[in-house]
Design a protein around this motif. Structure first.
Motif, mmCIF file in Angstrom:
data_model
loop_
_atom_site.group_PDB
_atom_site.id
_atom_site.type_symbol
_atom_site.label_atom_id
_atom_site.label_comp_id
_atom_site.label_asym_id
_atom_site.label_seq_id
_atom_site.Cartn_x
_atom_site.Cartn_y
_atom_site.Cartn_z
ATOM 1 N N LEU A 85 0.842 -1.190 0.000
ATOM 2 C CA LEU A 85 0.000 0.000 0.000
ATOM 3 C C LEU A 85 0.883 1.248 0.000
ATOM 4 O O LEU A 85 2.068 1.169 0.323
ATOM 5 N N PRO A 86 0.317 2.412 -0.366
ATOM 6 C CA PRO A 86 1.099 3.653 -0.317
ATOM 7 C C PRO A 86 1.644 3.878 1.092
ATOM 8 O O PRO A 86 0.984 3.530 2.072
ATOM 9 N N THR A 87 2.817 4.438 1.187
ATOM 10 C CA THR A 87 3.552 4.741 2.431
ATOM 11 C C THR A 87 3.841 3.500 3.289
ATOM 12 O O THR A 87 4.099 3.616 4.473
ATOM 13 N N SER A 88 3.811 2.325 2.687
ATOM 14 C CA SER A 88 4.242 1.138 3.450
ATOM 15 C C SER A 88 5.769 1.115 3.533
ATOM 16 O O SER A 88 6.339 0.450 4.394
ATOM 17 N N GLY A 89 6.409 1.848 2.607
ATOM 18 C CA GLY A 89 7.871 1.897 2.605
ATOM 19 C C GLY A 89 8.483 1.124 1.436
ATOM 20 O O GLY A 89 9.621 0.665 1.520
ATOM 21 N N LYS A 90 7.749 1.006 0.338
ATOM 22 C CA LYS A 90 8.270 0.268 -0.823
ATOM 23 C C LYS A 90 9.568 0.881 -1.346
ATOM 24 O O LYS A 90 10.553 0.187 -1.584
ATOM 25 N N THR A 91 9.542 2.215 -1.534
ATOM 26 C CA THR A 91 10.730 2.873 -2.085
ATOM 27 C C THR A 91 11.879 2.831 -1.075
ATOM 28 O O THR A 91 13.034 2.635 -1.441
ATOM 29 N N THR A 149 8.173 9.187 -0.448
ATOM 30 C CA THR A 149 7.067 10.142 -0.466
ATOM 31 C C THR A 149 6.263 10.039 0.823
ATOM 32 O O THR A 149 6.245 8.978 1.460
ATOM 33 N N THR A 150 5.577 11.103 1.180
ATOM 34 C CA THR A 150 4.801 11.058 2.422
ATOM 35 C C THR A 150 3.330 10.771 2.145
ATOM 36 O O THR A 150 2.538 10.632 3.056
ATOM 37 N N ALA A 151 2.985 10.700 0.867
ATOM 38 C CA ALA A 151 1.605 10.354 0.514
ATOM 39 C C ALA A 151 1.611 9.710 -0.856
ATOM 40 O O ALA A 151 2.572 9.832 -1.596
ATOM 41 N N PHE A 156 5.103 0.601 11.043
ATOM 42 C CA PHE A 156 5.666 1.753 11.763
ATOM 43 C C PHE A 156 4.660 2.903 11.820
ATOM 44 O O PHE A 156 3.775 3.011 10.974
ATOM 45 N N ASP A 157 4.846 3.694 12.843
ATOM 46 C CA ASP A 157 4.031 4.885 12.992
ATOM 47 C C ASP A 157 4.854 6.065 12.499
ATOM 48 O O ASP A 157 6.054 6.112 12.744
ATOM 49 N N ASN A 158 4.240 6.980 11.784
ATOM 50 C CA ASN A 158 4.964 8.154 11.319
ATOM 51 C C ASN A 158 3.948 9.228 10.937
ATOM 52 O O ASN A 158 3.367 9.189 9.854
ATOM 53 N N THR A 163 9.179 -2.599 10.045
ATOM 54 C CA THR A 163 8.880 -2.361 11.465
ATOM 55 C C THR A 163 9.189 -0.939 11.913
ATOM 56 O O THR A 163 8.861 -0.568 13.027
ATOM 57 N N GLY A 164 9.867 -0.155 11.066
ATOM 58 C CA GLY A 164 10.263 1.171 11.524
ATOM 59 C C GLY A 164 11.346 1.063 12.566
ATOM 60 O O GLY A 164 12.189 0.168 12.497
ATOM 61 N N GLU A 165 11.308 1.940 13.557
ATOM 62 C CA GLU A 165 12.414 2.047 14.501
ATOM 63 C C GLU A 165 12.401 0.955 15.566
ATOM 64 O O GLU A 165 13.391 0.706 16.238
ATOM 65 N N THR A 166 11.252 0.289 15.751
ATOM 66 C CA THR A 166 11.155 -0.741 16.785
ATOM 67 C C THR A 166 11.194 -2.122 16.149
ATOM 68 O O THR A 166 10.272 -2.487 15.434
ATOM 69 N N GLY A 189 12.987 -0.495 7.869
ATOM 70 C CA GLY A 189 13.149 0.115 6.550
ATOM 71 C C GLY A 189 14.083 1.305 6.505
ATOM 72 O O GLY A 189 15.099 1.302 5.807
ATOM 73 N N LYS A 190 13.745 2.321 7.284
ATOM 74 C CA LYS A 190 14.475 3.576 7.189
ATOM 75 C C LYS A 190 15.927 3.396 7.613
ATOM 76 O O LYS A 190 16.852 3.888 6.970
ATOM 77 N N LEU A 191 16.127 2.658 8.704
ATOM 78 C CA LEU A 191 17.474 2.414 9.220
ATOM 79 C C LEU A 191 18.323 1.686 8.172
ATOM 80 O O LEU A 191 19.454 2.083 7.887
HETATM 81 N N1 LIG Z 1 9.603 6.375 10.845
HETATM 82 C C1 LIG Z 1 9.752 5.630 9.740
HETATM 83 N N2 LIG Z 1 9.299 6.112 8.576
HETATM 84 C C2 LIG Z 1 9.456 5.338 7.486
HETATM 85 C C3 LIG Z 1 10.079 4.080 7.530
HETATM 86 N N3 LIG Z 1 10.078 3.557 6.281
HETATM 87 C C4 LIG Z 1 9.483 4.471 5.498
HETATM 88 N N4 LIG Z 1 9.105 5.558 6.225
HETATM 89 C C5 LIG Z 1 8.484 6.793 5.736
HETATM 90 O O1 LIG Z 1 7.206 6.512 5.190
HETATM 91 C C6 LIG Z 1 6.972 7.325 4.053
HETATM 92 C C7 LIG Z 1 6.670 6.434 2.868
HETATM 93 O O2 LIG Z 1 7.843 5.699 2.498
HETATM 94 P P1 LIG Z 1 8.066 5.234 0.999
HETATM 95 O O3 LIG Z 1 9.241 4.355 0.986
HETATM 96 O O4 LIG Z 1 8.070 6.410 0.094
HETATM 97 O O5 LIG Z 1 6.735 4.387 0.806
HETATM 98 P P2 LIG Z 1 6.021 3.870 -0.545
HETATM 99 O O6 LIG Z 1 4.909 4.811 -0.809
HETATM 100 O O7 LIG Z 1 5.495 2.519 -0.184
HETATM 101 O O8 LIG Z 1 7.063 3.828 -1.621
HETATM 102 C C8 LIG Z 1 8.219 8.174 3.855
HETATM 103 O O9 LIG Z 1 7.992 9.435 4.436
HETATM 104 C C9 LIG Z 1 9.285 7.415 4.611
HETATM 105 O O10 LIG Z 1 10.293 8.233 5.090
HETATM 106 C C10 LIG Z 1 10.587 3.612 8.780
HETATM 107 O O11 LIG Z 1 11.174 2.541 8.901
HETATM 108 N N5 LIG Z 1 10.382 4.430 9.849
#
Ligand SMILES: Nc1nc2c(ncn2[C@@H]2O[C@H](COP(=O)(O)OP(=O)(O)O)[C@@H](O)[C@H]2O)c(=O)[nH]1
Ligand SMILES: [Mg+2]
Length: 360
Positions: free
Chosen positions: A8-14, A28-30, A104-106, A210-213, A235-237
């Motif tokens: 889904l969008p913002t799941s962290g695919k990119t 992206t944030t949306a 993750f929550d963001n 899982t994000g940061e946790t 993901g982010k880490l």
């Molecule tokens: N806090 C946090 N944010 C994350 C994490 N992974 C992705 N994000 C954020 O979630 C948003 C969507 O990520 P993105 O990779 O663009 O998702 P996509 O729409 O599935 O491609 C971005 O603002 C990322 O920075 C993570 O592990 N932790």
């Protein structure tokens, strides 16, 4: 071999795509709602290749490869009675999927559905794929019915009837919400179905972001299906580490006591998911990992290297990786009788070091 990254969008695919490929694609944030695909090829990390390379000091060291494709814009079709034909065409060539699920929550990147719920998200997109397959299967069944109605005769009629029986099985499974990979179809049936690019038939690696946790995936979701595996990744880490210089990354990992990146495990698991294994060729010029399907013969391994080697195949000289390491070098291994001469029908094993004798 190509794996499509879905979710889904913002799941962290990119983010995951960047972590796996060391790319620097904008996150992206949306949702942008635009259908967009971007691919990159990565090396499959393999400690055996590293060690063989130390042994031979070759000019080139070549790892097995996997391609990942970041697929943005899947959501534009969500809830619209199946995915669009355009989208299905674009994702049809994928050998498997990496399904990224958000845990993750963001607040900066709010979830499309207003809350974080990994099981719901996993089931949502999975349901879309089942629905898309349902349309494909219904279409095919209709064509078959028309063919039978028009009075196909003989072998043609028989073929239609066989096909009908198979597609009815598929329809029943999909009706029950079962992904087609659970049906245990035979290789022959799968080959026959290739042209239909059924999405729920492709293997899937469910990847909990899982994000940061850090989180055990089984605590928040279950996915008990065939040809699938569930892993978790921060993901982010991991993306940030992948973008550091190698020695910086090393320091960072030591500081945080990270022994192995989840990204490495995801790449290795992707490779196994599509039933590939590696054999190696070694020498001063090149140490190289090649991939062949599990169960491939020595002749198929030769063909993977070059068609000349298959055409002029005489024998394969084979030694297991561990036997070579134990012996210390090839000469000692040869002396210890660890090298086997094998014919065309030999079944290649993961980690075999292979030298093809041939003449053309
Ligand atoms: N806090 C946090 N944010 C994350 C994490 N992974 C992705 N994000 C954020 O979630 C948003 C969507 O990520 P993105 O990779 O663009 O998702 P996509 O729409 O599935 O491609 C971005 O603002 C990322 O920075 C993570 O592990 N932790
Ligand atoms: Mg994206």
């Amino acid at each position: 071999m190509e794996l499509g990254i879905i979710g889904l969008p913002t799941s962290g695919k990119t983010t995951v795509f960047n972590a796996l490929t060391k790319a620097d694609r904008p996150t992206t944030t949306a949702s942008t709602g635009k259908l967009e695909l971007f691919s990159m090829v990565v090396d499959v990390p393999d400690a055996r290749v590293d060690i063989l390379s130390e042994m031979y000091h070759p000019r080139k060291t070549i790892y097995a490869k996997v391609a990942y494709t970041d697929i943005a814009g899947l959501d534009q079709d969500l809830g619209k009675k199946g995915l669009s034909g355009e989208l299905r065409n674009k994702i049809a060539p994928m050998d498997a999927f990496v399904h990224v699920v958000r845990a993750f929550d963001n607040p900066q990147a709010p979830h499309l559905l207003g809350s974080v719920n990994p099981q719901r998200d996993l089931d949502t997109l999975d349901g879309e794929f089942i629905l898309a397959d349902m349309m494909t299967v219904e279409n095919r069944l209709q064509r078959i019915a028309e063919g039978l109605h028009k009075g196909a005769r003989g072998p043609e009629r028989q073929a239609l009837q066989d096909s009908q029986a198979l597609f009815e099985r598929l329809r029943d499974a999909l009706n029950a919400g079962t992904p087609l990979r659970d049906l245990g179809l035979t290789l022959e049936e799968k080959i026959g179905l290739r042209g239909y690019s059924l999405l729920s038939l492709k293997p899937v690696l469910v990847l909990l972001n899982t994000g940061e946790t850090p989180l055990q995936p089984e605590k928040v979701l279950s996915y008990a299906h065939a040809d699938s595996v569930v892993l978790a990744l921060q993901g982010k880490l991991e993306m940030e580490i992948s973008q550091l210089e190698p020695d910086e990354a090393q320091m960072f990992m030591e500081e945080f006591a990270i022994r192995e990146l989840a990204a490495s495990r995801v790449i290795q698991a992707s490779y196994q998911l599509v039933n590939l294994q590696s054999f190696f060729t070694v020498g001063e010029d090149e140490v190289r990992a090649w991939n062949v399907p599990v169960g491939a013969t020595a002749l198929e391994a030769a063909a993977a290297i070059h068609s000349d080697l298959a055409r002029g195949f005489i024998r394969a000289e084979v030694i297991a990786y561990h036997d070579l390491i134990e012996a210390g070098n090839m000469a000692a291994a040869r002396k210890a009788g660890k090298l086997q001469l094998e014919g065309k029908e030999y079944i290649v094993k993961d980690g075999d070091i292979v030298h093809i004798r041939f003449s053309v």
